[in-house]
Design an enzyme around this catalytic site. Structure first.
Site, short mmCIF file in Angstrom:
data_model
loop_
_atom_site.label_atom_id
_atom_site.label_comp_id
_atom_site.label_asym_id
_atom_site.label_seq_id
_atom_site.Cartn_x
_atom_site.Cartn_y
_atom_site.Cartn_z
N GLU A 116 0.85 -1.21 0.00
CA GLU A 116 0.00 0.00 0.00
C GLU A 116 0.87 1.25 0.00
O GLU A 116 2.00 1.18 0.48
CB GLU A 116 -0.84 0.05 1.29
CG GLU A 116 -1.58 -1.20 1.59
CD GLU A 116 -2.21 -1.18 2.99
OE1 GLU A 116 -2.03 -0.18 3.72
OE2 GLU A 116 -2.86 -2.18 3.32
N LYS A 118 2.21 4.63 1.58
CA LYS A 118 2.21 5.16 2.94
C LYS A 118 1.77 6.61 2.86
O LYS A 118 2.52 7.49 2.44
CB LYS A 118 3.60 5.06 3.57
CG LYS A 118 3.59 5.44 5.04
CD LYS A 118 4.88 5.04 5.72
CE LYS A 118 4.80 5.19 7.23
NZ LYS A 118 4.59 6.55 7.69
N ASP A 120 0.73 10.32 3.72
CA ASP A 120 1.32 11.28 4.65
C ASP A 120 0.22 12.15 5.26
O ASP A 120 0.00 13.28 4.86
CB ASP A 120 2.37 12.13 3.92
CG ASP A 120 3.43 12.61 4.89
OD1 ASP A 120 3.40 12.18 6.07
OD2 ASP A 120 4.28 13.41 4.48
N TYR A 226 -8.51 7.39 3.53
CA TYR A 226 -8.44 6.02 3.03
C TYR A 226 -8.26 5.11 4.22
O TYR A 226 -7.46 5.42 5.12
CB TYR A 226 -7.23 5.81 2.11
CG TYR A 226 -7.40 6.31 0.70
CD1 TYR A 226 -8.62 6.20 0.03
CD2 TYR A 226 -6.32 6.87 0.01
CE1 TYR A 226 -8.77 6.64 -1.27
CE2 TYR A 226 -6.45 7.32 -1.29
CZ TYR A 226 -7.68 7.21 -1.92
OH TYR A 226 -7.81 7.65 -3.20
N LYS A 316 10.46 3.50 3.21
CA LYS A 316 10.35 4.96 2.99
C LYS A 316 11.01 5.39 1.68
O LYS A 316 11.96 4.77 1.20
CB LYS A 316 11.02 5.70 4.16
CG LYS A 316 10.45 5.38 5.53
CD LYS A 316 9.08 5.99 5.74
CE LYS A 316 9.16 7.44 6.08
NZ LYS A 316 9.32 7.73 7.50
N CYS A 410 23.59 47.04 -8.48
CA CYS A 410 23.77 45.84 -9.30
C CYS A 410 25.14 45.23 -8.99
O CYS A 410 26.14 45.94 -8.99
CB CYS A 410 23.67 46.21 -10.77
SG CYS A 410 24.14 44.85 -11.86
N CYS A 413 27.29 45.65 -12.67
CA CYS A 413 27.70 46.95 -13.23
C CYS A 413 27.65 48.06 -12.18
O CYS A 413 27.98 49.20 -12.48
CB CYS A 413 26.83 47.31 -14.42
SG CYS A 413 25.16 47.80 -13.97
N CYS A 428 18.21 46.28 -11.78
CA CYS A 428 19.41 47.06 -12.09
C CYS A 428 19.00 48.12 -13.09
O CYS A 428 18.34 47.82 -14.09
CB CYS A 428 20.46 46.13 -12.67
SG CYS A 428 21.71 46.98 -13.64
N CYS A 434 24.86 47.40 -18.59
CA CYS A 434 25.18 46.31 -17.65
C CYS A 434 25.54 45.04 -18.43
O CYS A 434 24.74 44.52 -19.20
CB CYS A 434 23.98 46.06 -16.75
SG CYS A 434 24.20 44.64 -15.67
S1 IVH Z 1 -0.56 0.53 9.02
C1 IVH Z 1 -0.01 -1.72 12.64
N1 IVH Z 1 -0.76 1.48 6.58
O1 IVH Z 1 2.01 5.48 9.14
C2 IVH Z 1 0.04 -0.91 11.42
N2 IVH Z 1 -0.07 2.95 8.29
O2 IVH Z 1 4.34 4.88 10.75
C3 IVH Z 1 -0.25 0.49 11.66
N3 IVH Z 1 0.32 5.23 7.55
O3 IVH Z 1 0.39 5.64 12.22
C4 IVH Z 1 -0.32 1.34 10.52
N4 IVH Z 1 -0.19 4.91 5.44
O4 IVH Z 1 -0.52 7.07 10.32
C5 IVH Z 1 -0.45 1.75 7.84
N5 IVH Z 1 -1.03 2.19 4.38
C6 IVH Z 1 -0.71 2.45 5.66
C7 IVH Z 1 -0.33 3.74 6.08
C8 IVH Z 1 -0.01 3.95 7.41
C9 IVH Z 1 0.18 5.80 6.33
C10 IVH Z 1 0.78 5.95 8.74
C11 IVH Z 1 -0.15 5.79 9.92
C12 IVH Z 1 0.67 5.15 10.97
C13 IVH Z 1 2.06 5.50 10.54
C14 IVH Z 1 3.05 4.49 11.07
#
Ligand code: IVH
Length: 747
Positions: A116, A118, A120, A226, A316, A410, A413, A428, A434
């Site tokens: 999935e 991650k 932010d 999500y 990451k 400037c 010049c 300038c 210049c």
């Molecule tokens: S799973 C036990 N899935 O990342 C698993 N976390 O560093 C717990 N996060 O607190 C989280 N996308 O806020 C999971 N696809 C994803 C995520 C995700 C973002 C964040 C979430 C969590 C933090 C952990």
């Protein structure tokens, strides 16, 4: 156990203090000062020290809690199942090590992972009871979070009631609340317009929005959600993680469209590569991907350590924000003299690329951000975007650093810098005196969209200027092969090619030449408009401000006579009485206070355009107030000032003498339409289109549409309930087409 030296103790205390400060900035104020990577470093240093001297660990050490501190303004919620965090991997090797551990513990060869993005944003727990959303809570420290139900209820993608059936009596859904990139940019624009502080990034904006005490404010924020798992559930949903997500989706909960199942470590790494490559176009920010053992029985077998499950890991992406030192602020001189401050940075890897420079836009921007030479600053680089200095880290500022003030001369010049009223940019005032401006303007002159000189790039222009072989663009046309060959890194062949390119450029377009001159505020589009309007260089060079005004109406017609004439022409009786298509008929008209010659001038206009259904007095009134569309007054003034400079006229002369030429611009030929020269009258109501639409369609075919029938009328289009016009047409022997015939004609 070793006894800790005093030095270690004081370093440990310092780190804890720093971390506590940054925790507060992050979790309480949603306004972090450090980039994540920098915070992580502090945290790692503290962890390393505590590992070495475990006797120094106290329960209140920042390492001893899972996440953020709950905010007091919201009531706290104890999670029935703790909200865990994820272990991080930063390299394929770390992912491989994780996978090996999983395989070993499960005693199998290969594992299926759910992969999935991650997201932010911030983790949220949603509590559904009998399918109704009862409570929403932040993660807080993983054990206790804040009750943000009222704010979460305003997020449109979170269902207040689950759809369908079969859901357990109690169901805790977990996922990420985040702010899509577009919404974030818009919100920050609004913040700035309102004079409020912009958010550092979409994650802080999302967190700040959920912590609003006023749910109406939260509702106005573009938040999305999500889900990525479940917490407390009565009974089980399915036997796999993906199965669970699909089931949740079925009940109306959104899941990321990027979620998928991959096989083994290779599948994981391929997924990481794919998403990393698509990171920028994704509509929301992600900082990596997450791999989760897909089989729930296997997950249970693996269990958790400390605060993170053993069945999942976050892989990451390289950070897009890093910290580095602002070594100096230099000033770059642009083609039109704009003085742009540029940050010189201690080299730093950001998003996988070494960054040493970043634009700072203008002096005001530097002062607004309070950047000072010597500061540690946050540098951000997203995708192909030019690196940006986000902010200084004030708490890292050592001693007193002087505020930045731009030198008002400037750097090249040494002419005085000037700033237009209300503008942020200093310029300038040296103009073509210049060197820097001249260099940039010649680079512009030769560039692809201007004179497009093949074999002559920026580097060569610099060389030619530095060797004093050219002073302005016209000198390019005097260059000889010997001069070019004598230059460093220039062979005979490329010298020949360059000269060929220069020669070829002599034959150009008027608009390209205008653009190449580099007149301030004349871009490619404006150059085209000017070329079309003025048609010749002498006409443009001689133009006064009044020549930029499109003449409207008829000479000698003021507001009073405009009304008088319009009233006369709009009177149906007059239209019946006079054959207004015929200029001779106008001579019979007598209007008190309106000269015959004026009337004839009006007649001439309508002969060209056709008499409209209604004549607007303001179309007749002689006003000079409209600028050429696309050229504003400031631009016009800038063009006039440019051509008033003797030096510019001189260079233009020399360019023309060198042989630059372009084809003459002719009046736009009107394409002949099938109804060219025909005069058509529309009457009655049409069922397929409005009369205006019919008029446009006829005009597009070349016809002139008139409102009165005369012998000259080619045909009349008659809808239902036609008036006297059909009678008149029949009387005059003019053809009358009904709507069906008219539609056939258009077809
Ligand atoms: S799973 C036990 N899935 O990342 C698993 N976390 O560093 C717990 N996060 O607190 C989280 N996308 O806020 C999971 N696809 C994803 C995520 C995700 C973002 C964040 C979430 C969590 C933090 C952990």
């Amino acid at each position: 156990m070793k006894n800790p030296p005093q030095e270690a103790i004081s370093q440990l205390n310092k780190l804890r203090e720093q971390i506590a400060y940054h925790n507060e900035r992050y979790y309480v104020y949603d306004a972090p000062e450090l980039p994540d990577a920098e915070y992580d470093k502090l945290f790692a240093q503290l962890q390393a020290l505590e590992l070495r001297y475990p006797q120094l660990i106290t329960p209140s050490s920042p390492t001893q809690r899972v996440g953020g501190a709950p905010l007091s303004a919201f009531s706290s919620v104890k999670h029935r199942v703790p909200m865990l965090s994820l272990a991080n991997a930063f390299s394929p090797q770390e992912v491989a090590a994780f996978d090996r551990g999983v395989c070993k513990k499960l005693a199998i060869e290969q594992v299926s992972y759910a992969a999935e993005p991650k997201l932010d944003g911030l983790a949220i727990s949603l509590f559904y009871q009998q399918g109704e959303l009862q409570q929403a809570a932040t993660r807080g420290d993983g054990v206790t979070g804040e009750d943000v139900t009222l704010n979460v209820r305003t997020i449109k993608s979170i269902p207040l009631a689950l759809r369908g059936e079969g859901y357990p009596h109690t169901l805790e859904v977990r996922g990420e609340v985040f702010m899509p990139k577009k919404g974030f940019l818009k919100l920050n624009q609004q913040q700035q317009q309102r004079g409020e502080k912009p958010f550092a990034n979409p994650r802080n904006a999302a967190a700040g929005s959920l912590r609003q005490l006023d749910a109406a404010v939260a509702a106005s924020r573009p938040l999305a959600f999500y889900c990525y798992g479940v917490g407390y559930v009565e009974g089980a949903l399915t036997t796999s993680h993906i199965g669970n997500l699909k089931q949740l989706q079925h009940w109306g909960l959104p899941i990321s469209p990027e979620v998928t199942v991959v096989e083994g470590v290779d599948g994981c790494l391929a997924y990481h590569r794919d998403i990393l490559q698509r990171r920028d176009p994704l509509p929301y920010e992600i900082d990596g991907v997450v791999y989760k053992v897909n089989d729930l029985a296997q997950q249970a077998q693996l269990g958790s350590v400390a605060r993170a499950p053993r069945w999942a890991i976050a892989h990451k992406f390289p950070a897009q924000e890093e910290m580095t030192e602002l070594l100096a602020i230099d000033i770059q001189v642009g083609r039109t003299g704009a003085l742009t401050p540029v940050a010189r940075l201690a080299p730093v890897q950001v998003g996988g690329v070494v960054v040493t420079n970043a634009t700072l836009h203008n002096e005001e921007e530097i002062q607004r951000k309070d950047l000072r030479v010597g500061d540690q600053v946050i540098v951000r680089r997203a995708g192909d975007v030019i690196p940006e200095v986000v902010a200084p880290i004030i708490s890292y500022r050592k001693g007193e650093l002087p505020r930045y003030v731009m030198k008002k001369t400037c750097p090249v010049c040494h002419s005085e810098a000037v700033k237009e009223h209300g503008m942020a940019v200093w310029r300038c005032s040296g103009g073509l005196f210049c060197d820097a401006q001249r260099k940039e303007s010649i680079k512009h002159f030769v560039s692809r969209r201007a004179m497009d000189i093949d074999g002559l790039g920026s580097k060569l222009v610099e060389q030619l200027m530095d060797e004093q072989l050219i002073k302005d663009a016209s000198d390019l046309y005097k260059l000889t092969e010997d001069q070019l060959v004598a230059l460093d890194r220039m062979g005979e062949k490329s010298a020949k090619n360059t000269l060929k390119g220069i020669e070829k450029s002599k034959s150009t377009q008027f608009a390209k030449f205008l653009f190449a001159l580099g007149i301030p505020s004349v871009g490619e589009e404006t150059a085209k408009i000017l070329a079309d309007y003025f048609k010749s260089l002498p006409a443009l060079m001689a133009a006064k401000l009044s020549d930029y005004l499109v003449k409207k109406g008829v000479k000698g017609i003021g507001p009073k006579s405009a009304h008088k004439i319009a009233d006369f022409l709009n009177d149906d009786k007059n239209r019946e009485r006079y054959d207004l298509e015929n200029p001779a008929a106008w001579q019979k008209i007598e209007l008190r206070g309106v000269a015959q010659s004026t009337l004839m001038a009006v007649a001439k206009i309508f002969q060209k355009r056709g008499l409209p259904e209604r004549v607007n007095p303001s179309d007749l009134e002689n006003k000079n107030s409209v600028m050429i569309p696309g050229v504003g007054e400031l631009t016009a003034k800038s063009i006039i000032a440019f051509f008033n400079q003797p030096h510019n006229r001189e260079v233009i002369d020399k360019l023309l003498v060198a042989g630059i030429h372009w084809p003459a611009i002719e009046e736009k030929a009107v394409e002949a339409g099938p109804l060219d020269g025909q005069i058509v009258v529309i009457t009655g109501t049409l069922s397929h289109m409005s009369r205006d639409e019919a008029k446009r369609r006829l005009q597009a075919l070349g016809a002139k549409v008139s409102s009165s029938v005369s012998k000259k009328t080619s045909f009349v289009v008659a809808g239902s309930d036609p008036g006297s016009k059909v009678e008149k047409a029949t009387r005059l022997g003019v053809e009358v087409k009904d709507e069906q015939m008219f539609m056939a004609l258009l077809a």
